[in-house]
Design a protein around this motif. Structure first.
Motif, PDB file in Angstrom:
ATOM      1  N   GLN A   8       0.855  -1.182   0.000  1.00 28.85           N
ATOM      2  CA  GLN A   8       0.000   0.000   0.000  1.00 28.85           C
ATOM      3  C   GLN A   8       0.892   1.233   0.000  1.00 28.85           C
ATOM      4  OE1 GLN A   8      -2.810   0.115   3.206  1.00 28.85           O
ATOM      5  NE2 GLN A   8      -3.418   2.204   2.759  1.00 28.85           N
ATOM      6  N   ALA A   9       0.662   2.146  -0.943  1.00 30.69           N
ATOM      7  CA  ALA A   9       1.476   3.360  -1.028  1.00 30.69           C
ATOM      8  C   ALA A   9       0.614   4.526  -1.499  1.00 30.69           C
ATOM      9  CB  ALA A   9       2.635   3.145  -1.999  1.00 30.69           C
ATOM     10  N   ALA A  49      -0.784  -1.018  -4.281  1.00 27.24           N
ATOM     11  CA  ALA A  49      -2.165  -0.550  -4.163  1.00 27.24           C
ATOM     12  C   ALA A  49      -2.134   0.924  -3.783  1.00 27.24           C
ATOM     13  CB  ALA A  49      -2.900  -1.351  -3.092  1.00 27.24           C
ATOM     14  N   THR A  50      -2.842   1.739  -4.541  1.00 31.94           N
ATOM     15  CA  THR A  50      -2.900   3.173  -4.256  1.00 31.94           C
ATOM     16  C   THR A  50      -4.303   3.677  -4.569  1.00 31.94           C
ATOM     17  OG1 THR A  50      -1.726   5.271  -4.560  1.00 31.94           O
ATOM     18  CG2 THR A  50      -2.097   3.944  -6.537  1.00 31.94           C
ATOM     19  N   SER A  51      -4.560   4.927  -4.251  1.00 28.73           N
ATOM     20  CA  SER A  51      -5.882   5.498  -4.514  1.00 28.73           C
ATOM     21  C   SER A  51      -5.833   6.322  -5.803  1.00 28.73           C
ATOM     22  CB  SER A  51      -6.328   6.373  -3.344  1.00 28.73           C
ATOM     23  OG  SER A  51      -5.556   7.549  -3.291  1.00 28.73           O
ATOM     24  N   ASN A  56      -1.490  11.166  -6.349  1.00 27.94           N
ATOM     25  CA  ASN A  56      -0.751   9.926  -6.571  1.00 27.94           C
ATOM     26  C   ASN A  56      -0.243   9.758  -8.001  1.00 27.94           C
ATOM     27  OD1 ASN A  56      -0.924   8.902  -3.911  1.00 27.94           O
ATOM     28  ND2 ASN A  56      -3.039   8.335  -4.297  1.00 27.94           N
ATOM     29  N   ILE A  57      -0.505  10.719  -8.857  1.00 31.25           N
ATOM     30  CA  ILE A  57      -0.067  10.626 -10.257  1.00 31.25           C
ATOM     31  C   ILE A  57       1.447  10.481 -10.380  1.00 31.25           C
ATOM     32  CG2 ILE A  57       0.057  11.874 -12.461  1.00 31.25           C
ATOM     33  CD1 ILE A  57      -2.824  12.834 -11.890  1.00 31.25           C
ATOM     34  N   GLY A  73      -7.651   1.766  -5.822  1.00 29.94           N
ATOM     35  CA  GLY A  73      -8.761   1.351  -4.979  1.00 29.94           C
ATOM     36  C   GLY A  73      -9.068   2.442  -3.973  1.00 29.94           C
ATOM     37  N   SER A  74     -10.160   2.300  -3.263  1.00 26.38           N
ATOM     38  CA  SER A  74     -10.543   3.312  -2.279  1.00 26.38           C
ATOM     39  C   SER A  74      -9.794   3.091  -0.973  1.00 26.38           C
ATOM     40  CB  SER A  74     -12.038   3.265  -2.034  1.00 26.38           C
ATOM     41  OG  SER A  74     -12.418   1.978  -1.619  1.00 26.38           O
TER      42      SER A  74
END
Length: 74
Positions: A8-9, A49-51, A56-57, A73-74
């Protein structure tokens, strides 16, 4: 059976924004982590996994250019 590591990042840390892309000796932290994980002989795949937040681009652009898999993902 496949073994997948999910990392997760996100870029939106409140204490240290952009932490995952901070560089140590010119290498982003996320790259250091993923390269170390890729040495694990029991892993079949690594996914970050990121939002889908615009912040986050830079992270997803880097992951895409470096050939790492990621999912939103949320």
């Amino acid at each position: 059976m496949k073994i997948v590591a999910i990392v997760q990042a996100r870029m939106g840390s409140t204490r240290l924004p952009g932490k995952v892309m901070k560089k140590i000796k010119g290498v982003p932290l996320i790259q250091i982590l993923l390269m170390r994980l890729s040495k694990a002989k029991t892993l079949d795949s690594i996914i970050v996994a990121t939002s889908p937040q615009p912040e986050n681009i830079p992270l997803t652009d880097f992951l895409d250019s470096a050939g790492f898999k990621f999912e939103y993902g949320s």
